[in-house]
Design an enzyme around this catalytic site. Structure first.
Site, PDB file in Angstrom:
ATOM      1  N   LYS A 111       0.758  -1.161  -0.044  1.00 22.39           N
ATOM      2  CA  LYS A 111       0.019  -0.105  -0.057  1.00 22.39           C
ATOM      3  C   LYS A 111       0.938   1.153   0.087  1.00 22.39           C
ATOM      4  CE  LYS A 111      -4.270   1.301   0.065  1.00 22.39           C
ATOM      5  NZ  LYS A 111      -5.614   0.689  -0.270  1.00 22.39           N
TER       6      LYS A 111
ATOM      7  N   ASP B 192      -7.192   4.671  -4.593  1.00 21.04           N
ATOM      8  CA  ASP B 192      -7.774   4.292  -3.142  1.00 21.04           C
ATOM      9  C   ASP B 192      -8.552   5.955  -2.895  1.00 21.04           C
ATOM     10  OD1 ASP B 192      -7.726   2.446  -0.836  1.00 21.04           O
ATOM     11  OD2 ASP B 192      -7.480   4.371   0.223  1.00 21.04           O
TER      12      ASP B 192
HETATM   13  P1  NDP Z   1     -12.995   8.206  -2.573  1.00 22.49           P
HETATM   14  O1  NDP Z   1     -11.763   9.128  -2.533  1.00 22.49           O
HETATM   15  O2  NDP Z   1     -13.411   8.079  -3.892  1.00 22.49           O
HETATM   16  O3  NDP Z   1     -13.974   8.487  -1.424  1.00 22.49           O
HETATM   17  C1  NDP Z   1     -14.104   8.553  -0.127  1.00 22.49           C
HETATM   18  C2  NDP Z   1     -15.265   8.888   0.590  1.00 22.49           C
HETATM   19  O4  NDP Z   1     -15.107   9.051   1.844  1.00 22.49           O
HETATM   20  C3  NDP Z   1     -15.562  10.301   0.195  1.00 22.49           C
HETATM   21  O5  NDP Z   1     -16.982  10.522   0.268  1.00 22.49           O
HETATM   22  C4  NDP Z   1     -14.871  11.276   1.333  1.00 22.49           C
HETATM   23  O6  NDP Z   1     -15.601  12.747   1.737  1.00 22.49           O
HETATM   24  C5  NDP Z   1     -15.233  10.312   2.524  1.00 22.49           C
HETATM   25  N1  NDP Z   1     -14.085  10.375   3.663  1.00 22.49           N
HETATM   26  C6  NDP Z   1     -13.068  10.385   3.293  1.00 22.49           C
HETATM   27  N2  NDP Z   1     -12.251  10.459   4.452  1.00 22.49           N
HETATM   28  C7  NDP Z   1     -13.200  10.668   5.296  1.00 22.49           C
HETATM   29  C8  NDP Z   1     -13.089  11.336   6.920  1.00 22.49           C
HETATM   30  N3  NDP Z   1     -11.779  11.104   7.476  1.00 22.49           N
HETATM   31  N4  NDP Z   1     -14.414  11.617   7.427  1.00 22.49           N
HETATM   32  C9  NDP Z   1     -15.354  11.232   6.776  1.00 22.49           C
HETATM   33  N5  NDP Z   1     -15.676  11.046   5.398  1.00 22.49           N
HETATM   34  C10 NDP Z   1     -14.432  10.927   4.934  1.00 22.49           C
HETATM   35  O7  NDP Z   1     -12.429   6.688  -1.900  1.00 22.49           O
HETATM   36  P2  NDP Z   1     -12.777   5.327  -2.342  1.00 22.49           P
HETATM   37  O8  NDP Z   1     -14.363   5.361  -2.285  1.00 22.49           O
HETATM   38  O9  NDP Z   1     -12.116   4.694  -3.403  1.00 22.49           O
HETATM   39  O10 NDP Z   1     -12.275   4.705  -0.667  1.00 22.49           O
HETATM   40  C11 NDP Z   1     -13.361   4.689   0.273  1.00 22.49           C
HETATM   41  C12 NDP Z   1     -12.774   3.301   1.100  1.00 22.49           C
HETATM   42  O11 NDP Z   1     -12.948   2.125   0.589  1.00 22.49           O
HETATM   43  C13 NDP Z   1     -11.458   3.786   1.906  1.00 22.49           C
HETATM   44  O12 NDP Z   1     -11.516   2.985   2.938  1.00 22.49           O
HETATM   45  C14 NDP Z   1     -10.586   2.820   0.833  1.00 22.49           C
HETATM   46  O13 NDP Z   1      -9.444   2.238   1.407  1.00 22.49           O
HETATM   47  C15 NDP Z   1     -11.364   1.660   0.596  1.00 22.49           C
HETATM   48  N6  NDP Z   1     -11.541   1.011  -0.751  1.00 22.49           N
HETATM   49  C16 NDP Z   1     -11.356   1.342  -1.865  1.00 22.49           C
HETATM   50  C17 NDP Z   1     -11.131   0.408  -2.833  1.00 22.49           C
HETATM   51  C18 NDP Z   1     -11.372   1.087  -4.318  1.00 22.49           C
HETATM   52  O14 NDP Z   1     -11.240   0.352  -5.300  1.00 22.49           O
HETATM   53  N7  NDP Z   1     -11.479   2.354  -4.561  1.00 22.49           N
HETATM   54  C19 NDP Z   1     -11.034  -0.981  -2.730  1.00 22.49           C
HETATM   55  C20 NDP Z   1     -11.077  -1.310  -1.444  1.00 22.49           C
HETATM   56  C21 NDP Z   1     -11.115  -0.607  -0.505  1.00 22.49           C
HETATM   57  P3  NDP Z   1     -14.801  13.906   1.275  1.00 22.49           P
HETATM   58  O15 NDP Z   1     -14.991  13.797  -0.266  1.00 22.49           O
HETATM   59  O16 NDP Z   1     -15.394  14.857   1.848  1.00 22.49           O
HETATM   60  O17 NDP Z   1     -13.365  13.650   1.677  1.00 22.49           O
END
Ligand code: NDP
Length: 443
Positions: free
Chosen positions: A125, A165
């Site tokens: 990672k 991510d």
């Molecule tokens: P994105 O950046 O596309 O979206 C993240 C979302 O979570 C946004 O809505 C963001 O809001 C919110 N968020 C992030 N940090 C915080 C916080 N500290 N408090 C509240 N809301 C928060 O990321 P992904 O959708 O790709 O990833 C989301 C999760 O899924 C992560 O844990 C990632 O590790 C996991 N994941 C992702 C994969 C993928 O294929 N993308 C695969 C496997 C796991 P804002 O825009 O306001 O920051």
């Protein structure tokens, strides 16, 4: 003292100031404690000591210039945790909260997640404390190019294959791939999540969210329940959350909540995904805008507390977003299942509370493995220089998620804890990697 408890203490002592990494280590090691006691071969071969120490940790300076001409400096990381069963594979996260502890927790989890997919991928990672929010395309490109100018020497299609991510989507992957190609003068599948026209796989963007719903369906079916007509509460509004919502809606469920770091939306009639996507994917606005457009929905400022009535809860935003208070709210509303779209979104105390109340819980290393699985399919397509159709990829994804569910439920049952999917996933993932580590000698 058990081998697992001994090693938890030891790992905490060896890695001070890394609370997220400690949490991931506790979650995994303590859930496989009995298994380790019954199988002394792992202690005799010092497997926990070896698995908890990354193969290597790369930390570097990323200097770049913003649009005003100022020089900015961020920190870059890549932790190559374990490659016993395949090249290091795992995403890159760009978010101000990124530090070594966060990357190590994600990398450690990734080892076991990748193992239960049944695909030949090791765990790694990386990321940076760079915040892409509010930056121009030019600034994002400048950062990505500088990031790869250092990282390129450590990665490669057979060595380490990064992906997206939080904060890293197709645009960022495109800029990093472009710089990698320029520096190495090779066109290889060293990144996944690429644009469809230059080696990306169909369904990669949707894979984590879709996979989450496929495994949830398997769980519900095993309990003679059906997603159709259910109310689903989702947190987040990024890649995982949007495509989890899309699949939930297509399977006949109503998505009643979504959130971002500013606040959350409750829509009793069900989230209108075309409005949400327009706000989040096209205009890149705050989620607050949804309530201004969609009649009958309500916006609540601040942290999402899981208080909306729902049958299934899918945390899809970030780590530790579902705590004891959140679980108490879900229990009050008689939730039937929780499945983690994000990595480690549920705190250890909240997990215990779910278990005490017999609420089926699928941990992230199984529930969100769809993303990395399709990434591995992207690697296969790149090696063979072919492109599979969306139906081919989607049906492989569905099959992989079904196999993961069967593996974790059977492993839990064989280890005397039927329905404990956390234990099932951890034992299955650990056993595969640990046996490979032993077979490869003292390295
Ligand atoms: P994105 O950046 O596309 O979206 C993240 C979302 O979570 C946004 O809505 C963001 O809001 C919110 N968020 C992030 N940090 C915080 C916080 N500290 N408090 C509240 N809301 C928060 O990321 P992904 O959708 O790709 O990833 C989301 C999760 O899924 C992560 O844990 C990632 O590790 C996991 N994941 C992702 C994969 C993928 O294929 N993308 C695969 C496997 C796991 P804002 O825009 O306001 O920051």
């Amino acid at each position: 003292m058990s081998y697992a408890s001994q090693q938890v203490e030891n790992i905490i002592k060896l890695n001070p100031g890394e609370p997220e990494f400690h949490q991931a280590v506790k979650e995994i090691l303590l859930s496989i404690e009995d298994f380790l006691e019954r199988n002394p071969i792992y202690k005799e071969n010092a497997v926990l000591e070896r698995l908890a120490e990354p193969d290597r940790q790369i930390k570097f300076r990323v200097a770049w210039r913003d649009d005003a001409g100022n020089i900015r400096v961020n920190r870059g990381y890549r932790v190559q945790f374990n490659n016993a069963i395949g090249p290091y594979k795992g995403g890159l996260r760009f978010h101000p909260s990124v530090n070594l502890s966060v990357i190590k927790f994600l990398g450690f989890e990734q080892i076991f997640k990748n193992a239960i997919t049944g695909l030949p991928i090791g765990g790694g990672k990386g990321g940076s404390d760079f915040d892409p929010k509010g930056k121009s395309d030019n600034e994002i490109m400048s950062f990505c190019q500088s990031f790869i100018t250092e990282l390129y020497r450590y990665i490669g299609e057979n060595t380490d294959v990064p992906a997206g991510d939080i904060g890293v989507g197709a645009k960022e992957v495109g800029y990093m791939f472009g710089q990698y190609k320029r520096l190495k003068n090779v066109f290889t599948g060293t990144f996944t999540g690429k644009g469809i026209d230059f080696g990306g796989s169909l369904v990669r963007k949707e894979a984590t969210g879709y996979g989450l719903l496929y495994i949830l369906e398997e769980l519900l079916q095993s309990k003679n329940m059906d997603l159709y007509g259910m109310k689903v509460s989702i947190s987040g509004a990024g890649n995982v959350a949007l495509y989890a919502a899309e699949k939930a809606i297509s399977l006949g469920a109503k998505v009643v909540t979504m959130s971002d770091s500013g606040g959350w939306i409750y829509d009793k009639d069900g989230i209108d995904l075309s409005i949400m996507k327009e706000i989040k994917e096209v205009k890149k606005e705050r989620i607050k805008s949804y309530a201004q457009v969609k009649k009958g929905s309500k916006y609540y400022e601040g942290r999402f507390d899981w208080s909306a009535e729902c049958n299934a809860a899918l945390p899809c935003a970030t780590q530790n977003e579902l705590d004891e208070t959140g679980v108490k709210n879900l229990i009050k509303n008689k939730v039937s299942a929780v499945a983690e779209g994000a990595n480690m979104p549920t705190t250890l105390d909240a997990m215990h509370l779910l278990r005490e109340n017999n609420i089926p819980f699928i941990p992230s290393k199984a529930a969100n493995a769809g993303g990395v699985s399709v990434s591995a399919l992207e690697m296969s397509q790149n090696s063979m220089r072919v492109n599979w159709s969306d139906t081919q990829v989607d049906s492989r994804l569905r099959e992989i998620m079904k196999n993961i569910f069967n593996l974790i439920s059977q492993t839990a049952e064989q280890n005397g804890d039927k329905g404990n999917y956390l234990k099932g996933a951890n034992i299955a993932g650990f056993k595969k990697v640990a046996d490979a580590v032993i077979a490869q000698g003292v390295v």
